[in-house]
Design a protein around this motif. Structure first.
Motif, PDB file in Angstrom:
ATOM      1  N   ALA A 105       0.814  -1.217   0.000  1.00 52.32           N
ATOM      2  CA  ALA A 105       0.000   0.000   0.000  1.00 52.32           C
ATOM      3  C   ALA A 105       0.848   1.269   0.000  1.00 52.32           C
ATOM      4  CB  ALA A 105      -0.943  -0.001   1.194  1.00 52.32           C
ATOM      5  N   HIS A 106       2.047   1.185   0.542  1.00 60.16           N
ATOM      6  CA  HIS A 106       2.907   2.365   0.623  1.00 60.16           C
ATOM      7  C   HIS A 106       4.076   2.288  -0.350  1.00 60.16           C
ATOM      8  CE1 HIS A 106       0.600   3.559   4.123  1.00 60.16           C
ATOM      9  NE2 HIS A 106       0.840   2.387   4.691  1.00 60.16           N
ATOM     10  N   LEU A 112      -1.810   2.490  -8.752  1.00 57.08           N
ATOM     11  CA  LEU A 112      -2.608   3.390  -7.932  1.00 57.08           C
ATOM     12  C   LEU A 112      -3.691   2.672  -7.131  1.00 57.08           C
ATOM     13  CD1 LEU A 112      -3.281   6.262  -7.029  1.00 57.08           C
ATOM     14  CD2 LEU A 112      -4.709   6.509  -9.084  1.00 57.08           C
ATOM     15  N   PRO A 113      -4.484   1.732  -7.718  1.00 62.85           N
ATOM     16  CA  PRO A 113      -5.520   1.062  -6.915  1.00 62.85           C
ATOM     17  C   PRO A 113      -4.945   0.286  -5.736  1.00 62.85           C
ATOM     18  CG  PRO A 113      -5.898   0.720  -9.258  1.00 62.85           C
ATOM     19  CD  PRO A 113      -4.536   1.322  -9.127  1.00 62.85           C
ATOM     20  N   ARG A 115      -2.298   1.155  -3.997  1.00 64.86           N
ATOM     21  CA  ARG A 115      -1.962   2.145  -2.975  1.00 64.86           C
ATOM     22  C   ARG A 115      -3.209   2.765  -2.347  1.00 64.86           C
ATOM     23  NH1 ARG A 115       0.578   6.250  -5.811  1.00 64.86           N
ATOM     24  NH2 ARG A 115       0.612   5.190  -7.814  1.00 64.86           N
ATOM     25  N   HIS A 116      -4.300   2.812  -3.134  1.00 65.30           N
ATOM     26  CA  HIS A 116      -5.536   3.427  -2.627  1.00 65.30           C
ATOM     27  C   HIS A 116      -6.203   2.530  -1.592  1.00 65.30           C
ATOM     28  CE1 HIS A 116      -9.679   4.906  -2.576  1.00 65.30           C
ATOM     29  NE2 HIS A 116      -9.215   6.041  -3.071  1.00 65.30           N
ATOM     30  N   GLY A 117      -6.230   1.221  -1.850  1.00 65.51           N
ATOM     31  CA  GLY A 117      -6.824   0.273  -0.911  1.00 65.51           C
ATOM     32  C   GLY A 117      -8.332   0.153  -1.070  1.00 65.51           C
ATOM     33  N   GLY A 118      -8.967  -0.608  -0.203  1.00 61.20           N
ATOM     34  CA  GLY A 118     -10.418  -0.761  -0.201  1.00 61.20           C
ATOM     35  C   GLY A 118     -10.955  -1.416  -1.457  1.00 61.20           C
ATOM     36  N   PRO A 120     -11.292  -0.221  -4.586  1.00 57.41           N
ATOM     37  CA  PRO A 120     -10.458  -0.138  -5.788  1.00 57.41           C
ATOM     38  C   PRO A 120      -9.390  -1.231  -5.843  1.00 57.41           C
ATOM     39  CG  PRO A 120     -10.819   2.056  -4.914  1.00 57.41           C
ATOM     40  CD  PRO A 120     -11.365   1.099  -3.902  1.00 57.41           C
ATOM     41  N   ARG A 121      -8.762  -1.509  -4.717  1.00 56.03           N
ATOM     42  CA  ARG A 121      -7.732  -2.553  -4.694  1.00 56.03           C
ATOM     43  C   ARG A 121      -8.343  -3.931  -4.928  1.00 56.03           C
ATOM     44  NH1 ARG A 121      -4.074  -1.783   0.048  1.00 56.03           N
ATOM     45  NH2 ARG A 121      -5.758  -2.660   1.302  1.00 56.03           N
ATOM     46  N   TYR A 124      -9.251  -4.184  -8.581  1.00 56.75           N
ATOM     47  CA  TYR A 124      -8.022  -4.282  -9.368  1.00 56.75           C
ATOM     48  C   TYR A 124      -7.401  -5.667  -9.245  1.00 56.75           C
ATOM     49  CZ  TYR A 124      -3.474  -3.089 -11.317  1.00 56.75           C
ATOM     50  OH  TYR A 124      -2.334  -3.062 -12.085  1.00 56.75           O
TER      51      TYR A 124
END
Length: 219
Positions: A105-106, A112-113, A115-118, A120-121, A124
């Protein structure tokens, strides 16, 4: 050029796609005009044939089966195994090759998804299968629409009433068009899964190393 080398596979496949589409267009036009001539009707121009049900139905009929094959392959290989195949994960492997994306995540280089999490991840994480299946559904709908148009044009040649899309969807003709392609896609996938156990192609990522034992699973 480095760019050409880095993208040569996509370039060659794209050129081959366009070349074969052109071949399909011109040969299909010839076949269609021969059929019209038998009914004493004038030939259609290339531009008219390009947007006809006869041509587009055949195009999307094939795309539909290809996207079905790829989406099914991506999803099934995530859960099912074939010991010894280069196309399968090792059934004895206790852990997944793809670690939890949340651990990245970092990571500034992660997509991007990730790193965004939730949500979207999560989306993805399964986006390849989702998009391929969506492309199958779009191709299926376009095949249905243009197959119905082709059927309507054929009915008009014989002075018959044109069937609607719902009627065409329920017809044996439409499902014959679909199943004749779907079965070949599943067969070809099964063939490469099994043949990659015993056969090799040196340098291909779809093949195991030439000296690898038949019992080794994965490329």
């Amino acid at each position: 050029m480095k760019w050409l080398k880095d993208n040569s596979l996509t370039i060659v496949l794209s050129v081959a796609t366009l070349a074969t589409l052109a071949g399909m267009l011109f040969t299909g036009l010839s076949v269609h005009n021969e059929d019209l001539a038998r009914h004493h009707l004038p030939a259609v121009a290339l531009s008219s044939y390009l947007v006809s049900g006869h041509f587009l139905s055949a195009v999307f009929e094939n795309w539909e089966s290809e996207f079905l094959q790829m989406s099914a392959y991506v999803v099934l290989t995530a859960f099912l195994f074939q010991r010894g195949s280069a196309e399968s994960r090792d059934p004895d492997e206790k852990t997944q090759e793809d670690e939890d994306p949340a651990r990245h995540a970092h990571d500034p280089d992660a997509p991007l998804p990730v790193r965004h999490g939730g949500v979207p991840r999560t989306l993805y994480s399964y986006s390849l299968g989702i998009v391929l299946f969506a492309l199958f559904l779009v191709s299926f709908a376009l095949h249905l629409q243009n197959s119905a148009a082709a059927e309507a044009a054929e009915a008009a040649l014989h002075g018959q009433a044109a069937p609607g899309i719902r009627q065409h969807l329920a017809s044996a003709q439409f499902w014959f068009e679909s199943f004749q392609n779907w079965q070949s896609e599943f067969l070809s996938t099964a063939v490469i899964v099994v043949l990659s156990i015993f056969l090799r192609f040196r340098g291909s990522p779809e093949s195991k190393p030439v000296a690898a034992p038949h019992s080794q699973t994965g490329s």
